[in-house]
Design a protein around this motif. Structure first.
Motif, PDB file in Angstrom:
ATOM      1  N   LEU A   1      50.994  32.012  41.273  1.00 19.46           N
ATOM      2  CA  LEU A   1      50.656  33.432  41.352  1.00 19.46           C
ATOM      3  C   LEU A   1      50.629  33.994  39.933  1.00 19.46           C
ATOM      4  N   VAL A   2      49.496  34.599  39.563  1.00 19.31           N
ATOM      5  CA  VAL A   2      49.371  35.210  38.236  1.00 19.31           C
ATOM      6  C   VAL A   2      49.192  36.714  38.428  1.00 19.31           C
ATOM      7  N   VAL A   3      50.009  37.505  37.746  1.00 21.30           N
ATOM      8  CA  VAL A   3      49.900  38.963  37.835  1.00 21.30           C
ATOM      9  C   VAL A   3      49.421  39.447  36.471  1.00 21.30           C
ATOM     10  N   THR A   4      48.356  40.229  36.451  1.00 22.70           N
ATOM     11  CA  THR A   4      47.755  40.559  35.157  1.00 22.70           C
ATOM     12  C   THR A   4      47.167  41.970  35.113  1.00 22.70           C
ATOM     13  N   GLY A   5      46.790  42.370  33.915  1.00 26.52           N
ATOM     14  CA  GLY A   5      46.142  43.672  33.726  1.00 26.52           C
ATOM     15  C   GLY A   5      47.148  44.792  33.547  1.00 26.52           C
ATOM     16  N   PRO A   6      46.644  45.983  33.249  1.00 27.11           N
ATOM     17  CA  PRO A   6      47.528  47.139  33.113  1.00 27.11           C
ATOM     18  C   PRO A   6      47.777  47.759  34.490  1.00 27.11           C
ATOM     19  N   THR A   7      48.600  48.772  34.546  1.00 25.80           N
ATOM     20  CA  THR A   7      48.640  49.593  35.764  1.00 25.80           C
ATOM     21  C   THR A   7      48.225  51.007  35.369  1.00 25.80           C
ATOM     22  N   ARG A   8      47.800  51.776  36.347  1.00 28.77           N
ATOM     23  CA  ARG A   8      47.441  53.176  36.110  1.00 28.77           C
ATOM     24  C   ARG A   8      48.374  54.061  36.906  1.00 28.77           C
ATOM     25  N   GLU A   9      48.955  55.020  36.240  1.00 27.00           N
ATOM     26  CA  GLU A   9      49.888  55.927  36.905  1.00 27.00           C
ATOM     27  C   GLU A   9      49.242  57.304  36.944  1.00 27.00           C
ATOM     28  N   ALA A  10      48.895  57.719  38.160  1.00 28.12           N
ATOM     29  CA  ALA A  10      48.108  58.950  38.313  1.00 28.12           C
ATOM     30  C   ALA A  10      48.866  60.198  37.871  1.00 28.12           C
ATOM     31  N   ILE A  11      48.134  61.100  37.198  1.00 35.32           N
ATOM     32  CA  ILE A  11      48.656  62.432  36.859  1.00 35.32           C
ATOM     33  C   ILE A  11      48.079  63.430  37.878  1.00 35.32           C
ATOM     34  N   ASP A  12      46.745  63.351  38.045  1.00 37.52           N
ATOM     35  CA  ASP A  12      46.083  64.142  39.088  1.00 37.52           C
ATOM     36  C   ASP A  12      44.919  63.309  39.623  1.00 37.52           C
ATOM     37  N   ALA A  13      43.932  63.966  40.253  1.00 35.15           N
ATOM     38  CA  ALA A  13      42.856  63.213  40.904  1.00 35.15           C
ATOM     39  C   ALA A  13      41.995  62.414  39.918  1.00 35.15           C
ATOM     40  N   VAL A  14      41.980  62.790  38.644  1.00 36.42           N
ATOM     41  CA  VAL A  14      41.113  62.079  37.690  1.00 36.42           C
ATOM     42  C   VAL A  14      41.854  61.526  36.465  1.00 36.42           C
ATOM     43  N   ARG A  15      43.043  62.002  36.208  1.00 37.04           N
ATOM     44  CA  ARG A  15      43.748  61.574  34.984  1.00 37.04           C
ATOM     45  C   ARG A  15      44.853  60.570  35.318  1.00 37.04           C
ATOM     46  N   PHE A  16      45.115  59.677  34.345  1.00 37.11           N
ATOM     47  CA  PHE A  16      46.201  58.714  34.546  1.00 37.11           C
ATOM     48  C   PHE A  16      46.805  58.279  33.219  1.00 37.11           C
TER      49      PHE A  16
ATOM     50  N   ALA B   1      51.913  50.688  39.327  1.00 38.35           N
ATOM     51  CA  ALA B   1      53.011  49.723  39.231  1.00 38.35           C
ATOM     52  C   ALA B   1      53.649  49.505  40.605  1.00 38.35           C
ATOM     53  N   GLU B   2      53.790  50.574  41.376  1.00 42.73           N
ATOM     54  CA  GLU B   2      54.421  50.439  42.684  1.00 42.73           C
ATOM     55  C   GLU B   2      53.555  49.572  43.613  1.00 42.73           C
ATOM     56  N   GLU B   3      52.224  49.776  43.545  1.00 40.96           N
ATOM     57  CA  GLU B   3      51.327  48.920  44.348  1.00 40.96           C
ATOM     58  C   GLU B   3      51.435  47.470  43.899  1.00 40.96           C
ATOM     59  N   MET B   4      51.515  47.285  42.578  1.00 42.28           N
ATOM     60  CA  MET B   4      51.628  45.912  42.047  1.00 42.28           C
ATOM     61  C   MET B   4      52.930  45.285  42.553  1.00 42.28           C
ATOM     62  N   ARG B   5      54.001  46.066  42.496  1.00 41.25           N
ATOM     63  CA  ARG B   5      55.309  45.568  42.954  1.00 41.25           C
ATOM     64  C   ARG B   5      55.245  45.137  44.424  1.00 41.25           C
ATOM     65  N   GLN B   6      54.649  46.015  45.254  1.00 40.13           N
ATOM     66  CA  GLN B   6      54.557  45.696  46.691  1.00 40.13           C
ATOM     67  C   GLN B   6      53.771  44.408  46.903  1.00 40.13           C
ATOM     68  N   ALA B   7      52.644  44.285  46.177  1.00 49.18           N
ATOM     69  CA  ALA B   7      51.790  43.101  46.331  1.00 49.18           C
ATOM     70  C   ALA B   7      52.533  41.844  45.875  1.00 49.18           C
ATOM     71  N   VAL B   8      53.279  41.952  44.772  1.00 49.64           N
ATOM     72  CA  VAL B   8      54.019  40.788  44.251  1.00 49.64           C
ATOM     73  C   VAL B   8      55.133  40.402  45.223  1.00 49.64           C
ATOM     74  N   LEU B   9      55.889  41.385  45.673  1.00 46.00           N
ATOM     75  CA  LEU B   9      57.018  41.074  46.560  1.00 46.00           C
ATOM     76  C   LEU B   9      56.540  40.454  47.873  1.00 46.00           C
ATOM     77  N   ALA B  10      55.401  40.955  48.378  1.00 42.42           N
ATOM     78  CA  ALA B  10      54.883  40.417  49.648  1.00 42.42           C
ATOM     79  C   ALA B  10      54.503  38.942  49.507  1.00 42.42           C
TER      80      ALA B  10
END
Ligand code: CTP
Length: 405
Positions: A192-207, A254-263
């Motif tokens: 399993l390889v986990v890669t790339g950045p994560t995006r943390e939303a500020i609002d509907a268009v900014r992160f 990051a939270e989505e990545m965490r969920q995907a990794v843990l699963a």
């Protein structure tokens, strides 16, 4: 025939399909990589592309008819024995049926019966032909005999239908070729390889995000694939060009990545992967609250309250310790200071996150680049430096080291 270490002779079988033009591109890629290539045609191939095209690309005569055996002295047994690998691209339903039945009424089929080499097949046909029970059975028969396949892609077909049947792209067949030639050192291993950045939303268009391109992780996934592993990639929002057969899950935060990794790592049931490589640049923080709509600039706060994201790798280290499994955990560390500071950070992360190895790199050597320079430190205290090279080469070195852990 050649010994393992010098295997580089590819016999490219071309059959009568509109995708035959892509085989010329594939032959060119093979030549560029330094393989020796010879082509052999089925009877129908010449209606789609000229043997001269392949002769010009490969520098070798093309075996396209029985007559040549007499007129030019090109023998199908000679071609069959010469090859280290036979790649049939494109492979029609007709050639697969005849091959499964053991027929030999054209030079390509004769080569396929006679050769001792590994066989890689890239099917190309109409979607209904591909799903026809006869074709399904033929593919199954060939698979059971050890023939490898590059699955056709889905999409619009030359015949006007849509669906599965379009020959895989030359770059994809190329990666499967590397795997067919590969050393199989990770065969039956799950990586399993986990890669790339994560995006943390500020609002509907900014992160909030970072400069990670995910290229190191993609190189590691390709290298694990080449070594015969069953590979899965979890990637943040980056472009990933991965061979078909590598499973990809795309995540954003990051939270989505965490969920995907843990699963996929320490689930209640099922075996965790043999190797987990956290090459992702997980955002350490996220905005405390996310606004659903786009904020007008006048409404933007003067300061953005942040909170910490979970440390996925550290969590994996803890879970592995509790579960007592033999999964190997590899992390990365990126610093922007001096090499001494990087090594110190690598050693600290190695013990804090309870992993088997940390690969350290400097931001200026790695971010967004095709090359990298790394220092690997493992739990046994071994330190290895890899000088600046392409990320594909760095990936080779990393996986070589992981095997020793
Ligand atoms: N990592 C993680 N989850 C996080 C942060 C990092 O899983 N929230 C992983 C990274 O994928 C990498 C390793 O931890 O494999 C080290 O990441 P790095 O950003 O270099 O270090 P941090 O632990 O975030 O520490 P710092 O930023 O203070 O150097």
């Amino acid at each position: 025939m050649s010994t393992h270490s010098e295997k580089n002779k590819i016999l490219l079988g071309v059959t009568g399909s509109i995708a035959a033009y892509k085989a010329a591109e594939l032959a060119r890629r093979y030549m560029k990589r330094g393989y020796q290539v010879k082509a052999v045609f089925s009877e129908g191939a010449e209606q789609f592309i000229a043997p001269l095209t392949f002769q010009a690309i490969t520098g070798n005569p093309v075996l396209s008819s029985w007559d040549q055996e007499h007129t030019q002295g090109i023998g199908h047994i000679e071609y069959a024995d010469w090859a280290d690998l036979v790649v049939i691209a494109p492979a029609t339903a007709d050639i697969l049926a005849k091959y499964a039945a053991g027929m030999a009424d054209n030079p390509l089929l004769a080569v396929l019966l006679a050769t001792q080499a590994r066989i890689l097949v890239a099917p190309a046909m109409n979607v209904n032909m591909f799903h026809h029970p006869a074709t399904v059975t033929n593919l199954q028969i060939l698979r059971e005999r050890g023939v490898r396949f590059v699955e056709p892609g889905e999409g619009p077909l030359a015949c006007g239908w849509r669906g599965r049947g379009r020959m895989a792209e030359p770059w994809d067949i190329f990666y499967h070729t590397l795997r067919a030639f590969g050393d199989d050192s990770l065969q039956r291993k799950r990586v399993l390889v986990v890669t790339g950045p994560t995006r943390e939303a500020i609002d509907a268009v900014r992160f909030l995000s970072n400069r990670s391109s995910g290229k190191m992780g993609v190189a590691l996934a390709r290298e694990a694939f080449r070594r015969g592993a069953e590979v899965e990639v979890i990637a943040g929002p980056v472009r990933t060009k991965l061979p078909s057969g590598v499973k990809l899950s795309s995540v954003t935060s990051a939270e989505e990545m965490r969920q995907a990794v843990l699963a996929r790592t320490f689930p209640q049931h099922g075996e965790p992967p043999d190797i987990v490589i956290m090459a992702a640049a997980v955002s350490d923080v996220r905005p405390k609250s996310v606004v659903k709509e786009k904020l007008k600039k006048g409404d933007l706060p003067k300061a953005l309250p942040l909170e910490r994201n979970p440390d996925i790798l550290a969590e994996l280290g803890e879970m592995r310790e509790k579960a007592g499994t033999s999964t190997k955990l590899v992390g990365f560390a990126v610093e922007s200071g001096e090499i001494e500071d990087l090594i110190a950070a690598v050693q600290q992360k190695l013990s804090e996150k309870k992993v088997d190895m940390i690969v350290g790199n400097l931001a200026e050597d790695s971010l967004e680049l095709d090359t990298n320079r790394v220092w690997m430190v493992d739990k046994h205290g071994r330190e290895t430096e890899v000088a600046t090279s392409f990320k594909s080469r760095i990936a080779e070195k990393i996986l070589q080291h992981v095997r020793k852990l």
